[in-house]
Design a protein around this motif. Structure first.
Motif, mmCIF file in Angstrom:
data_model
loop_
_atom_site.group_PDB
_atom_site.id
_atom_site.type_symbol
_atom_site.label_atom_id
_atom_site.label_comp_id
_atom_site.label_asym_id
_atom_site.label_seq_id
_atom_site.Cartn_x
_atom_site.Cartn_y
_atom_site.Cartn_z
ATOM 1 N N ARG A 107 0.820 -1.213 0.000
ATOM 2 C CA ARG A 107 0.000 0.000 0.000
ATOM 3 C C ARG A 107 0.853 1.262 0.000
ATOM 4 N NH1 ARG A 107 -4.764 -1.767 4.348
ATOM 5 N NH2 ARG A 107 -5.329 -3.711 3.277
ATOM 6 N N THR A 108 2.113 1.122 -0.393
ATOM 7 C CA THR A 108 3.019 2.270 -0.421
ATOM 8 C C THR A 108 2.476 3.340 -1.370
ATOM 9 O OG1 THR A 108 4.874 0.765 -0.095
ATOM 10 C CG2 THR A 108 5.385 3.007 -0.834
ATOM 11 N N PRO A 109 2.359 4.587 -0.908
ATOM 12 C CA PRO A 109 1.834 5.642 -1.791
ATOM 13 C C PRO A 109 2.758 5.886 -2.992
ATOM 14 C CG PRO A 109 1.808 6.344 0.507
ATOM 15 C CD PRO A 109 2.611 5.085 0.451
ATOM 16 N N LEU A 110 2.147 6.268 -4.089
ATOM 17 C CA LEU A 110 2.859 6.607 -5.320
ATOM 18 C C LEU A 110 2.434 8.011 -5.725
ATOM 19 C CD1 LEU A 110 4.660 5.613 -7.673
ATOM 20 C CD2 LEU A 110 2.593 4.700 -8.741
ATOM 21 N N SER A 111 3.386 8.916 -5.833
ATOM 22 C CA SER A 111 3.029 10.310 -6.100
ATOM 23 C C SER A 111 2.997 10.614 -7.592
ATOM 24 C CB SER A 111 4.023 11.254 -5.412
ATOM 25 O OG SER A 111 5.270 11.240 -6.083
ATOM 26 N N LEU A 112 2.170 11.583 -7.958
ATOM 27 C CA LEU A 112 2.134 12.035 -9.349
ATOM 28 C C LEU A 112 3.481 12.627 -9.755
ATOM 29 C CD1 LEU A 112 -1.396 13.675 -9.714
ATOM 30 C CD2 LEU A 112 -0.576 11.545 -10.731
ATOM 31 N N GLU A 113 4.142 13.275 -8.823
ATOM 32 C CA GLU A 113 5.449 13.855 -9.126
ATOM 33 C C GLU A 113 6.442 12.767 -9.518
ATOM 34 O OE1 GLU A 113 3.039 16.570 -6.833
ATOM 35 O OE2 GLU A 113 3.666 14.494 -6.402
ATOM 36 N N ALA A 114 6.408 11.628 -8.805
ATOM 37 C CA ALA A 114 7.304 10.522 -9.137
ATOM 38 C C ALA A 114 6.969 9.934 -10.501
ATOM 39 C CB ALA A 114 7.226 9.447 -8.056
ATOM 40 N N ILE A 115 5.686 9.796 -10.786
ATOM 41 C CA ILE A 115 5.257 9.261 -12.084
ATOM 42 C C ILE A 115 5.767 10.144 -13.215
ATOM 43 C CG2 ILE A 115 3.256 8.831 -13.556
ATOM 44 C CD1 ILE A 115 1.772 7.977 -10.962
ATOM 45 N N HIS A 116 5.582 11.457 -13.089
ATOM 46 C CA HIS A 116 5.996 12.375 -14.156
ATOM 47 C C HIS A 116 7.524 12.410 -14.289
ATOM 48 C CE1 HIS A 116 2.086 13.768 -15.278
ATOM 49 N NE2 HIS A 116 1.801 14.179 -14.064
ATOM 50 N N ARG A 117 8.227 12.311 -13.178
ATOM 51 C CA ARG A 117 9.689 12.286 -13.263
ATOM 52 C C ARG A 117 10.160 11.041 -14.006
ATOM 53 N NH1 ARG A 117 14.169 12.006 -8.311
ATOM 54 N NH2 ARG A 117 15.993 12.283 -9.656
ATOM 55 N N ALA A 118 9.536 9.910 -13.726
ATOM 56 C CA ALA A 118 9.901 8.676 -14.423
ATOM 57 C C ALA A 118 9.606 8.775 -15.915
ATOM 58 C CB ALA A 118 9.163 7.493 -13.804
ATOM 59 N N ASP A 165 9.490 11.455 -17.746
ATOM 60 C CA ASP A 165 10.461 12.368 -18.351
ATOM 61 C C ASP A 165 11.824 11.709 -18.520
ATOM 62 O OD1 ASP A 165 8.558 14.367 -18.420
ATOM 63 O OD2 ASP A 165 9.256 15.349 -16.583
ATOM 64 N N GLY A 166 12.133 10.731 -17.676
ATOM 65 C CA GLY A 166 13.431 10.083 -17.733
ATOM 66 C C GLY A 166 13.551 8.973 -18.763
ATOM 67 N N LEU A 167 12.454 8.579 -19.395
ATOM 68 C CA LEU A 167 12.498 7.455 -20.328
ATOM 69 C C LEU A 167 13.281 7.773 -21.600
ATOM 70 C CD1 LEU A 167 8.842 6.064 -20.166
ATOM 71 C CD2 LEU A 167 10.892 5.016 -19.193
ATOM 72 N N ALA A 168 12.877 8.825 -22.296
ATOM 73 C CA ALA A 168 13.427 9.099 -23.634
ATOM 74 C C ALA A 168 14.947 9.209 -23.659
ATOM 75 C CB ALA A 168 12.780 10.362 -24.211
ATOM 76 N N ALA A 194 13.111 8.371 -10.027
ATOM 77 C CA ALA A 194 14.386 8.267 -10.731
ATOM 78 C C ALA A 194 14.505 6.889 -11.386
ATOM 79 C CB ALA A 194 15.543 8.498 -9.770
ATOM 80 N N ILE A 195 14.865 6.852 -12.670
ATOM 81 C CA ILE A 195 14.996 5.591 -13.386
ATOM 82 C C ILE A 195 16.272 4.884 -12.953
ATOM 83 C CG2 ILE A 195 15.232 4.494 -15.642
ATOM 84 C CD1 ILE A 195 12.497 5.661 -15.262
ATOM 85 N N ARG A 196 16.125 3.674 -12.435
ATOM 86 C CA ARG A 196 17.275 2.885 -12.001
ATOM 87 C C ARG A 196 17.797 1.973 -13.111
ATOM 88 N NH1 ARG A 196 17.767 2.267 -6.362
ATOM 89 N NH2 ARG A 196 19.536 0.912 -6.850
ATOM 90 N N HIS A 197 16.901 1.510 -13.988
ATOM 91 C CA HIS A 197 17.310 0.589 -15.051
ATOM 92 C C HIS A 197 16.273 0.647 -16.158
ATOM 93 C CE1 HIS A 197 19.530 -2.849 -16.699
ATOM 94 N NE2 HIS A 197 18.350 -3.290 -17.113
ATOM 95 N N VAL A 211 -1.586 2.727 -13.554
ATOM 96 C CA VAL A 211 -1.660 4.079 -14.098
ATOM 97 C C VAL A 211 -1.321 3.973 -15.579
ATOM 98 C CG1 VAL A 211 -0.734 6.422 -14.000
ATOM 99 C CG2 VAL A 211 -0.937 5.072 -11.899
ATOM 100 N N ALA A 212 -2.215 4.444 -16.441
ATOM 101 C CA ALA A 212 -1.975 4.310 -17.879
ATOM 102 C C ALA A 212 -2.400 5.583 -18.603
ATOM 103 C CB ALA A 212 -2.706 3.089 -18.429
ATOM 104 N N LEU A 213 -2.241 5.564 -19.923
ATOM 105 C CA LEU A 213 -2.395 6.787 -20.717
ATOM 106 C C LEU A 213 -1.622 7.915 -20.048
ATOM 107 C CD1 LEU A 213 -6.136 6.575 -21.807
ATOM 108 C CD2 LEU A 213 -4.116 6.195 -23.224
ATOM 109 N N ALA A 214 -0.392 7.568 -19.621
ATOM 110 C CA ALA A 214 0.421 8.500 -18.843
ATOM 111 C C ALA A 214 1.089 9.503 -19.768
ATOM 112 C CB ALA A 214 1.467 7.727 -18.042
ATOM 113 N N ARG A 215 0.724 10.762 -19.606
ATOM 114 C CA ARG A 215 1.272 11.843 -20.405
ATOM 115 C C ARG A 215 1.765 12.951 -19.490
ATOM 116 N NH1 ARG A 215 0.180 8.195 -23.298
ATOM 117 N NH2 ARG A 215 -0.878 8.218 -25.334
ATOM 118 N N ALA A 216 2.433 13.928 -20.078
ATOM 119 C CA ALA A 216 2.971 15.030 -19.282
ATOM 120 C C ALA A 216 1.865 15.834 -18.608
ATOM 121 C CB ALA A 216 3.824 15.938 -20.160
#
Length: 281
Positions: free
Chosen positions: A141-152, A154-157, A180-183, A257-262
């Motif tokens: 049940r660990t919370p997941l923040s929108l800020e973390a989602i958007h940072r991830a 942004d880190g993909l490309a 932060a993307i680890r792998h 979480v899907a249809l994830a956009r900026a």
């Protein structure tokens, strides 16, 4: 198999991208050198018995071998993979895995009535009951923040090397709780890319760190199945999920979480995990 032994597994070196001549037709006809992603038959052979042949990108194959074995329920822990050899075989590559007696006995039982294999998705199954096997319930049940989602996102490309060179590939990544993307791994198959990340994280000393998975593809049932089998309780996908994937995620306790956009994301399962939606049923 320990993280050190996984890292030391013999590897077949392939470029991942190959040049081919092509014609670009616009105002003028132009001969160009196109960069194309490699797609190679990869056979998974357990204790000398061929189990499945996947069409995959020929990179991170040690991670793929471990991740596939875990996510398909062939082995339960990395320690049940004793050895791995990666060898060229004709037009493709063989991943020759040696696993312990218990999982190999289970694999032989599973294979006895097999009439065929799938090249992707639900591999090495013979019936609907096998394909739709019960999934474990995850209680994270660990919370997941929108800020973390958007940072991830942004880190993909910046990390998608093959996609920049040739396109035509999916990516899967593991992100820290802060995004932060680890792998990151790339492959022509979305499930192959996810298996590579699962294997890379499982092969780390100390096991997989906390966080969530990020996928550049649509979210289909087999990806939720792989996540549940390996204890991944949060999935973020750029494209849409299928109805069956959402139903499975809801039962398994996986936040989707899907249809994830900026500018927006859509939460399809277990919205209470999202910190901004705390208290939502």
């Amino acid at each position: 198999m320990t993280a050190a032994r996984l890292a030391d597994a013999p590897s077949v070196q392939r470029a991942g991208v190959v040049p081919r001549q092509a014609w670009r037709l616009g105002a003028l006809a132009e001969n160009v050198t196109a960069q194309l992603i490699e797609e190679v038959p990869v056979a998974l052979v357990y204790n000398g018995v061929s189990h499945a042949v996947m069409l995959a990108s020929p990179s991170d194959l040690a991670d793929f071998a471990l991740g596939f074995s875990l996510s398909e329920g062939i082995i339960a822990t990395p320690d049940e993979l004793l050895d791995l050899e990666i060898v060229s075989a004709g037009e493709g590559i063989e991943l020759r895995l040696t696993i312990t007696a218990r999982p190999f006995a289970g694999l032989k039982d599973r294979r006895r009535a097999l009439t065929g294999r799938s090249g992707c998705g639900l591999c090495g199954v013979e019936s609907l009951a096998d394909a739709m096997r019960p999934l474990p319930r995850l209680d994270d049940r660990t919370p997941l923040s929108l800020e973390a989602i958007h940072r991830a996102l942004d880190g993909l490309a910046p990390m998608q090397r093959l996609n920049r060179q040739a396109g035509a590939v999916h990516a899967a990544a593991w992100a820290d709780p802060d995004g932060a993307i680890r792998h990151l791994a790339e492959d022509v198959g979305r499930h192959n890319a996810f298996d590579k990340v699962i294997g890379a994280m499982a092969g780390r000393r100390g096991g997989r760190p906390p966080g969530f998975a990020v996928l550049t593809s649509r979210l289909s049932y087999e990806l939720v199945q792989k996540a549940a089998t390996t204890g991944i309780s949060a999935l973020v996908a750029i494209s849409a999920p299928t109805a069956l994937a959402v139903e499975a995620a809801d039962r398994a306790g996986i936040c989707v979480v899907a249809l994830a956009r900026a500018d927006a994301v859509t939460v399809y399962a277990h919205p209470a995990r999202i910190a901004n939606l705390a208290g939502v049923a």
